[in-house]
Design an enzyme around this catalytic site. Sequence first.
Site, PDB file in Angstrom:
ATOM      1  N   GLU A   1      15.180  -3.443 -26.324  1.00 30.24           N
ATOM      2  CA  GLU A   1      16.466  -3.114 -25.366  1.00 30.24           C
ATOM      3  C   GLU A   1      15.971  -2.913 -24.059  1.00 30.24           C
ATOM      4  O   GLU A   1      16.646  -3.067 -23.028  1.00 30.24           O
ATOM      5  CB  GLU A   1      17.055  -1.968 -25.869  1.00 30.24           C
TER       6      GLU A   1
ATOM      7  N   VAL B   1      14.949  -4.973 -20.296  1.00 30.80           N
ATOM      8  CA  VAL B   1      15.754  -5.327 -19.333  1.00 30.80           C
ATOM      9  C   VAL B   1      16.736  -4.210 -18.956  1.00 30.80           C
ATOM     10  O   VAL B   1      17.335  -3.722 -19.633  1.00 30.80           O
ATOM     11  CB  VAL B   1      16.530  -6.734 -19.670  1.00 30.80           C
TER      12      VAL B   1
ATOM     13  N   GLU C   1       6.509  -1.649  -9.292  1.00 30.76           N
ATOM     14  CA  GLU C   1       5.302  -1.716 -10.171  1.00 30.76           C
ATOM     15  C   GLU C   1       4.007  -1.343  -9.802  1.00 30.76           C
ATOM     16  O   GLU C   1       3.818  -1.268  -8.549  1.00 30.76           O
ATOM     17  CB  GLU C   1       5.274  -3.123 -10.741  1.00 30.76           C
TER      18      GLU C   1
ATOM     19  N   ASP D   1       8.719  -9.535 -11.732  1.00 34.33           N
ATOM     20  CA  ASP D   1       9.413  -8.562 -12.551  1.00 34.33           C
ATOM     21  C   ASP D   1      10.886  -9.151 -12.894  1.00 34.33           C
ATOM     22  O   ASP D   1      11.104  -9.346 -14.136  1.00 34.33           O
ATOM     23  CB  ASP D   1       9.431  -7.354 -12.115  1.00 34.33           C
TER      24      ASP D   1
ATOM     25  N   LYS E   1      12.731 -10.393 -16.698  1.00 34.36           N
ATOM     26  CA  LYS E   1      13.642  -9.949 -17.480  1.00 34.36           C
ATOM     27  C   LYS E   1      14.889 -11.101 -17.412  1.00 34.36           C
ATOM     28  O   LYS E   1      15.671 -11.107 -18.437  1.00 34.36           O
ATOM     29  CB  LYS E   1      14.306  -8.706 -16.503  1.00 34.36           C
TER      30      LYS E   1
HETATM   31  P1  NAP Z   1       2.722   4.054 -17.282  1.00 34.60           P
HETATM   32  O1  NAP Z   1       3.589   5.355 -16.863  1.00 34.60           O
HETATM   33  O2  NAP Z   1       1.746   3.327 -16.570  1.00 34.60           O
HETATM   34  O3  NAP Z   1       2.193   4.192 -18.816  1.00 34.60           O
HETATM   35  C1  NAP Z   1       1.333   3.457 -19.550  1.00 34.60           C
HETATM   36  C2  NAP Z   1       0.892   4.347 -20.674  1.00 34.60           C
HETATM   37  O4  NAP Z   1       0.087   3.383 -21.517  1.00 34.60           O
HETATM   38  C3  NAP Z   1      -0.148   5.369 -20.180  1.00 34.60           C
HETATM   39  O5  NAP Z   1       0.227   6.398 -20.865  1.00 34.60           O
HETATM   40  C4  NAP Z   1      -1.749   5.030 -20.350  1.00 34.60           C
HETATM   41  O6  NAP Z   1      -2.449   6.027 -20.725  1.00 34.60           O
HETATM   42  C5  NAP Z   1      -1.326   3.811 -21.715  1.00 34.60           C
HETATM   43  N1  NAP Z   1      -2.206   2.779 -21.732  1.00 34.60           N
HETATM   44  C6  NAP Z   1      -2.353   1.947 -20.665  1.00 34.60           C
HETATM   45  N2  NAP Z   1      -3.531   1.187 -20.949  1.00 34.60           N
HETATM   46  C7  NAP Z   1      -4.064   1.629 -22.088  1.00 34.60           C
HETATM   47  C8  NAP Z   1      -5.017   1.343 -23.090  1.00 34.60           C
HETATM   48  N3  NAP Z   1      -5.850   0.162 -22.768  1.00 34.60           N
HETATM   49  N4  NAP Z   1      -5.215   2.132 -24.175  1.00 34.60           N
HETATM   50  C9  NAP Z   1      -4.440   2.907 -24.439  1.00 34.60           C
HETATM   51  N5  NAP Z   1      -3.510   3.357 -23.664  1.00 34.60           N
HETATM   52  C10 NAP Z   1      -3.011   2.702 -22.563  1.00 34.60           C
HETATM   53  O7  NAP Z   1       3.859   2.871 -17.472  1.00 34.60           O
HETATM   54  P2  NAP Z   1       5.289   2.745 -17.712  1.00 34.60           P
HETATM   55  O8  NAP Z   1       6.080   2.837 -16.462  1.00 34.60           O
HETATM   56  O9  NAP Z   1       5.568   3.868 -18.749  1.00 34.60           O
HETATM   57  O10 NAP Z   1       5.723   1.557 -18.521  1.00 34.60           O
HETATM   58  C11 NAP Z   1       5.492   1.061 -19.921  1.00 34.60           C
HETATM   59  C12 NAP Z   1       6.155  -0.210 -20.228  1.00 34.60           C
HETATM   60  O11 NAP Z   1       7.495  -0.029 -19.894  1.00 34.60           O
HETATM   61  C13 NAP Z   1       5.701  -1.293 -19.374  1.00 34.60           C
HETATM   62  O12 NAP Z   1       5.804  -2.613 -19.995  1.00 34.60           O
HETATM   63  C14 NAP Z   1       6.872  -1.592 -18.215  1.00 34.60           C
HETATM   64  O13 NAP Z   1       6.843  -2.646 -17.657  1.00 34.60           O
HETATM   65  C15 NAP Z   1       7.983  -0.990 -19.204  1.00 34.60           C
HETATM   66  N6  NAP Z   1       9.243  -0.540 -18.461  1.00 34.60           N
HETATM   67  C16 NAP Z   1       8.963   0.616 -17.398  1.00 34.60           C
HETATM   68  C17 NAP Z   1      10.061   1.197 -16.798  1.00 34.60           C
HETATM   69  C18 NAP Z   1       9.861   2.265 -15.995  1.00 34.60           C
HETATM   70  O14 NAP Z   1      10.955   2.808 -15.300  1.00 34.60           O
HETATM   71  N7  NAP Z   1       8.745   2.641 -15.738  1.00 34.60           N
HETATM   72  C19 NAP Z   1      11.391   0.617 -17.211  1.00 34.60           C
HETATM   73  C20 NAP Z   1      11.535  -0.378 -17.952  1.00 34.60           C
HETATM   74  C21 NAP Z   1      10.255  -1.101 -18.748  1.00 34.60           C
HETATM   75  P3  NAP Z   1      -2.954   6.887 -19.728  1.00 34.60           P
HETATM   76  O15 NAP Z   1      -1.461   7.663 -19.413  1.00 34.60           O
HETATM   77  O16 NAP Z   1      -3.935   7.590 -20.445  1.00 34.60           O
HETATM   78  O17 NAP Z   1      -3.345   6.197 -18.520  1.00 34.60           O
HETATM   79  N1  HSE Z   2       9.553  -1.971 -11.078  1.00 32.83           N
HETATM   80  C1  HSE Z   2      10.821  -2.009 -11.986  1.00 32.83           C
HETATM   81  C2  HSE Z   2      11.925  -2.220 -11.028  1.00 32.83           C
HETATM   82  C3  HSE Z   2      10.791  -1.079 -12.919  1.00 32.83           C
HETATM   83  O1  HSE Z   2      11.910  -1.953  -9.859  1.00 32.83           O
HETATM   84  O2  HSE Z   2      13.217  -2.418 -11.478  1.00 32.83           O
HETATM   85  C4  HSE Z   2      11.741  -1.426 -13.972  1.00 32.83           C
HETATM   86  O3  HSE Z   2      11.467  -2.165 -14.723  1.00 32.83           O
END
Ligand code: NAP
Ligand code: HSE
Length: 434
Positions: free
Chosen positions: A129, A132, A190, A201, A205
Amino acid sequence: MTSVRLGFIGLGTVGCGTLTILRDNAALLAQRTGCHITVSVAAVRDLSRPRTCDTQGIRLVDDPIAVATAQDVDVVVELMGGTGLAVEVVRAAINAGKHVITANKALLAEHGNALLSLAETKGVMVAFEASVAGGIPIIKALKEGLSGNQINWVAGIINGTCNYMLTEMAKPGKDFAPVLKEAQRLGYAEAEPSFDIDGIDASHKLAILASVAFGVPLSRQGMLIEGITMVTAADIAWADNLGYKIKSLGIARRRASGIELRVQSALVPKSKLLANVDDVMNAVMVNGNAVGTTLYSGAGAGGMPTGSAVVADIVDVCIAMRSGQVTRPALGVPMNALAALPILPSSQIQTAYYLRLDVTDAPGVLAKISAELANEGISIEEMRQQPDSEKSAATLVLLTNVVEESAFMRALAKIAALTDLRSPVAWLRVEHLS
Ligand code: NAP
Ligand code: HSE
């Protein structure tokens, strides 16, 4: 109470948001699921990094595969991102008979068919969920709430960074480069901002939305993917003058001959609700043959909104585990029942167009331009003209009717070759969303 033990991979923005919700709403979630939910272990890259969430009682490791295969984990929550190690981790988890929850749209768009087929074979769930539109429950809306409909089209603002940038660029004196810097500073973009501004991105989605909406395999092959780099402040101002806003949209439309799939910057009439979704917010419009048009809007990114969607998947998996039944196929229909609808080439897109032309201010110029359009069966629906007498030049802005893109491109090539043009033609698609 059924015990459900989670293993997290990633405790960054989304991981910590999800963990916080699990802790804050623990009693409510136990009441809703009939399950006692715990987090056994979490993998992070840097064990020494301070976390923004309470990790007390959780074993921290730096090996994601160890989480995917851990004895004390029933459900793997993949929130690390990327398509390299993440695919190995998710495959290992499925092979170990564990349910998987992920927010990773890139992983699904690129490896989703294989991973979901494997999960079906193994009898485990893969839920996504959060992949996207962040906190907006659009996958559930399509898969469950609208399951009685044939979906005709889906159109959404599905990249918050682009929406933020286009909103800012509509303000006086705000140019592309400084606005992108600000989006990065605010944490919207990103890690690699070209993923946002080049439409990648959003294309991940859109592949997921199209698959769930139309029951087709996950694919970006043949998808038209355009970013926002061609949008100028001048076009935003002209669009405003004409009663439109420029939005970055993901559009999936079912036609008799196949599916249009496109990520593009387009003019949207201000009268449409979608045009008024600004800043970093997301919104998705869905048109179904029974329900008509519906709209879903909310925060498309951020730890807590995205965590809200991850927790909704955790609730579903808990209920499935308690009942012993996987309730619904991941894409709404079983993998072997997906339809092979062709993705239409961009030449077959049907839409309206906006053109901005800087021309020599001389008699007959407009006639030549309208003749080239007319030769391709394109009519001008609206026109504005701004003369610049000092330069003996004029800006012409035209809106066309809906035509096939191949006809528009032929006319555009002829217009671009006219000697009366003082700079390259600026053009964008116009979406009336009906
Ligand atoms: P993030 O803040 O960069 O967090 C990534 C996490 O994964 C960190 O805790 C990192 O560890 C860990 N990690 C990365 N590589 C690793 C490895 N090789 N081994 C172990 N741990 C590892 O990313 P995020 O924004 O939370 O995004 C996570 C996912 O959700 C992505 O697929 C993103 O596209 C998706 N997403 C994000 C958002 C958003 O608003 N951010 C919205 C929708 C979807 P460290 O903390 O130690 O570096
Ligand atoms: N970079 C993405 C955005 C984060 O701006 O929508 C959420 O997927």
